[in-house]
Write a protein that holds these residues in place. Structure first.
Motif, short mmCIF file in Angstrom:
data_model
loop_
_atom_site.label_atom_id
_atom_site.label_comp_id
_atom_site.label_asym_id
_atom_site.label_seq_id
_atom_site.Cartn_x
_atom_site.Cartn_y
_atom_site.Cartn_z
N UNK A 235 0.64 -1.52 0.08
CA UNK A 235 0.00 -0.05 -0.07
C UNK A 235 0.94 1.22 0.07
N UNK A 236 2.03 1.21 0.18
CA UNK A 236 2.69 2.59 0.19
C UNK A 236 3.72 2.60 -0.89
N UNK A 237 4.22 1.61 -1.76
CA UNK A 237 4.92 1.69 -2.89
C UNK A 237 6.46 1.80 -2.44
N UNK A 238 6.63 1.70 -1.23
CA UNK A 238 8.12 1.82 -0.76
C UNK A 238 8.55 0.45 0.05
N UNK A 239 9.93 0.31 -0.03
CA UNK A 239 10.41 -0.64 0.56
C UNK A 239 10.82 -0.46 2.05
N UNK A 240 10.59 -1.50 2.80
CA UNK A 240 11.11 -1.62 4.27
C UNK A 240 12.28 -2.64 4.28
N UNK A 241 12.85 -2.40 5.74
CA UNK A 241 14.16 -3.45 5.59
C UNK A 241 13.52 -4.56 6.53
N UNK A 242 13.90 -5.75 5.77
CA UNK A 242 13.43 -6.84 6.54
C UNK A 242 14.75 -7.68 6.45
N UNK A 243 14.48 -8.80 7.25
CA UNK A 243 15.75 -9.71 7.53
C UNK A 243 15.54 -11.14 7.07
N UNK A 244 16.72 -11.68 6.45
CA UNK A 244 16.88 -13.42 6.17
C UNK A 244 17.63 -13.88 6.93
N UNK A 245 17.30 -14.85 7.85
CA UNK A 245 18.09 -15.54 8.70
C UNK A 245 18.55 -17.01 8.03
N UNK A 246 19.63 -17.30 7.97
CA UNK A 246 20.19 -18.30 7.33
C UNK A 246 20.79 -19.44 8.57
N UNK A 247 20.33 -20.57 8.48
CA UNK A 247 21.13 -21.63 9.44
C UNK A 247 21.61 -22.91 8.41
N UNK A 248 22.88 -22.95 8.39
CA UNK A 248 23.38 -24.18 7.57
C UNK A 248 23.99 -25.32 8.37
N UNK A 249 23.93 -26.35 7.73
CA UNK A 249 24.56 -27.48 8.40
C UNK A 249 25.21 -28.44 7.30
N UNK A 250 26.63 -28.36 7.63
CA UNK A 250 27.43 -29.13 6.66
C UNK A 250 28.59 -29.98 7.61
N UNK A 251 28.53 -31.36 7.65
CA UNK A 251 29.32 -32.28 8.44
C UNK A 251 30.41 -32.95 7.67
N UNK A 252 30.39 -32.55 6.31
CA UNK A 252 31.20 -33.39 5.42
C UNK A 252 32.85 -33.17 5.73
N UNK A 253 33.28 -32.02 6.22
CA UNK A 253 34.80 -31.72 6.30
C UNK A 253 35.00 -32.63 7.76
N UNK A 254 34.21 -32.91 8.47
CA UNK A 254 34.07 -33.36 9.72
C UNK A 254 33.85 -34.94 9.99
N UNK A 255 33.71 -35.55 8.59
CA UNK A 255 33.78 -36.94 8.44
C UNK A 255 32.04 -37.34 8.69
N UNK A 256 31.19 -36.46 8.55
CA UNK A 256 29.72 -36.80 8.62
C UNK A 256 29.21 -37.12 7.08
N UNK A 257 28.23 -37.83 7.25
CA UNK A 257 27.61 -38.40 6.24
C UNK A 257 26.28 -37.76 5.64
N UNK A 258 25.84 -36.82 6.49
CA UNK A 258 24.44 -36.00 6.21
C UNK A 258 24.75 -35.18 5.04
N UNK A 259 23.75 -34.92 4.40
CA UNK A 259 23.81 -33.97 3.06
C UNK A 259 23.73 -32.40 3.60
N UNK A 260 24.73 -31.62 2.83
CA UNK A 260 24.39 -30.27 3.22
C UNK A 260 23.09 -29.65 3.16
N UNK A 261 22.74 -28.59 4.15
CA UNK A 261 21.52 -28.19 4.04
C UNK A 261 21.30 -26.78 4.55
#
Length: 380
Positions: free
Chosen positions: A282-308
């Motif tokens: 309704x305003x035609x303007x942009x406001x500041x929002x936030x995108x939070x990211x949480x990653x898991x990657x156990x491959x460098x530590x010998x894990x077998x779970x896929x990165x996500x």
């Protein structure tokens, strides 16, 4: 004038023949000199043309280089420079592409100007991915007339590969559900309608996925997609596509929640947040929002779970957001120096929670502090 050492015959006819031969040689020499002068003039004109082409190319290269330096300052310069230039990532990427296109055009122009320059040795070309479909085209030579009827013997071939693309095309899926009645029996038999994400809607699941990937993965806004599809005579308004994305987001919420839960099952999680300009309704303007990211990657530590990676959209950067996202997580959390993560650890310790979190710092953020000290001259 008699040339020294030249014996002149006493016979008049022989003397005439000698004079005619010398005249022909002189005429041939003058012709060769004239041809050489023409070639020299042509060479001088070609040199002048090449100098003009080189001057034009150098000017354009200097202009493109200055643009490239400005763009590099927007990405790698100080924060004050980036703020003054006010160029977003999309504009910078577009400008980089224009610079690369301009340089390629200049190289092609110089190659055409030189013309018969010696060809460089062919460089080994990186092969295309093995999973791509290969379509072979055999170009047979024309058979010479004197070889008609003779047996051909294959002694070798030249093979080359070029990358091709089949543009996406629209099609209509027609679903027919016949109705059957049986003689001597009441009622009608008909198959149930297939389930759809948009109930009784126009799009197939494949079309919804294509629009979503184009918008969220490839950064192609809906109004641009609307114009692209219109070239094929397909009218899909962006407001309608926005409604479809809402339906799709609702259906994918379960999958997003599942990914976040799987991420929190890991021993270590990487977390970060970034700003995301959002259109205020309704305003035609942009406001500041936030995108939070949480990653898991156990491959460098010998894990077998896929990165996500799990994403969460929030209107704020408050500590309550990270506390809500990481509810139930225990383990190592690698983050930057933002206080929301530190407050989460302190709050859990104060409450005596069994869900303990150990913070791991980020070397990249730590290195920036040393760099700031170095450029300020106080790192001695």
């Amino acid at each position: 004038m008699v040339l020294p050492g030249l014996a002149l015959p006493d016979d008049i006819d022989a003397l005439k023949a000698m004079i005619l031969s010398m005249a022909r040689e002189q005429a041939a020499s003058e012709a060769r000199i004239a041809v050489a002068e023409v070639r020299i003039a042509a060479s001088e004109a070609e040199v002048a043309r090449l100098k003009a082409v080189e001057k034009s190319a150098n000017e354009r290269i200097a202009n493109l280089t200055s643009i490239l330096k400005v763009l590099q300052r927007t990405q790698h310069g100080t924060r004050s420079e980036r703020l003054r230039l006010a160029i977003d990532d999309e504009q910078a990427s577009f400008a980089f592409e224009e610079v690369e296109t301009g340089l390629s055009e200049i190289r092609s122009e110089l190659d055409r100007a030189v013309g018969n320059k010696p060809k460089r040795a062919p460089r080994p070309r990186k092969g295309f991915a093995a999973h791509l479909e290969r379509i072979e085209e055999v170009v047979e030579p024309e058979i010479p007339g004197d070889c008609e009827g003779l047996e051909k013997v294959l002694i070798g071939e030249d093979r080359s590969e070029r990358l091709d693309v089949v543009p996406p095309k629209f099609r209509v899926i027609v679903t027919r559900r016949p109705k059957y009645a049986f003689r001597g029996r009441d009622g009608v038999v008909q198959a149930l309608a297939p389930a759809q994400i948009v109930e009784s809607g126009l799009p197939t699941e494949r079309l919804l996925a294509y629009i979503a990937v184009s918008k969220y993965a490839d950064g192609l806004p809906l109004y641009r997609q609307e114009a692209i599809y219109l070239r094929d005579g397909v009218e899909i308004s962006r407001s309608l596509m926005a409604q479809w994305m809402g339906h799709l987001g609702f259906e994918l919420q379960m999958l997003a929640d599942y990914i976040l839960e799987r991420v929190k099952e890991g021993e270590r999680v990487f977390a970060d947040e970034t700003t995301l300009p959002t259109l205020a309704p309704g305003s035609g303007k942009t406001t500041k929002a936030w995108l939070w990211a949480y990653a898991r990657d156990d491959r460098p530590y010998g894990g077998t779970s896929p990165p996500m990676v799990a994403y969460r959209f929030e209107d704020s950067r408050g500590a309550d957001c990270v506390a809500r996202h990481l509810a139930g997580f225990s383990g190592m959390l690698q983050v930057d120096g933002y206080s929301a993560y530190t407050n989460l650890v302190k709050a859990r310790a104060k409450a005596g929670s069994n869900e303990t979190i150990r913070l791991a710092g980020c070397w990249a953020h730590l290195r920036r502090k040393f760099y700031d000290l170095h450029i300020s001259g106080v790192s001695q």
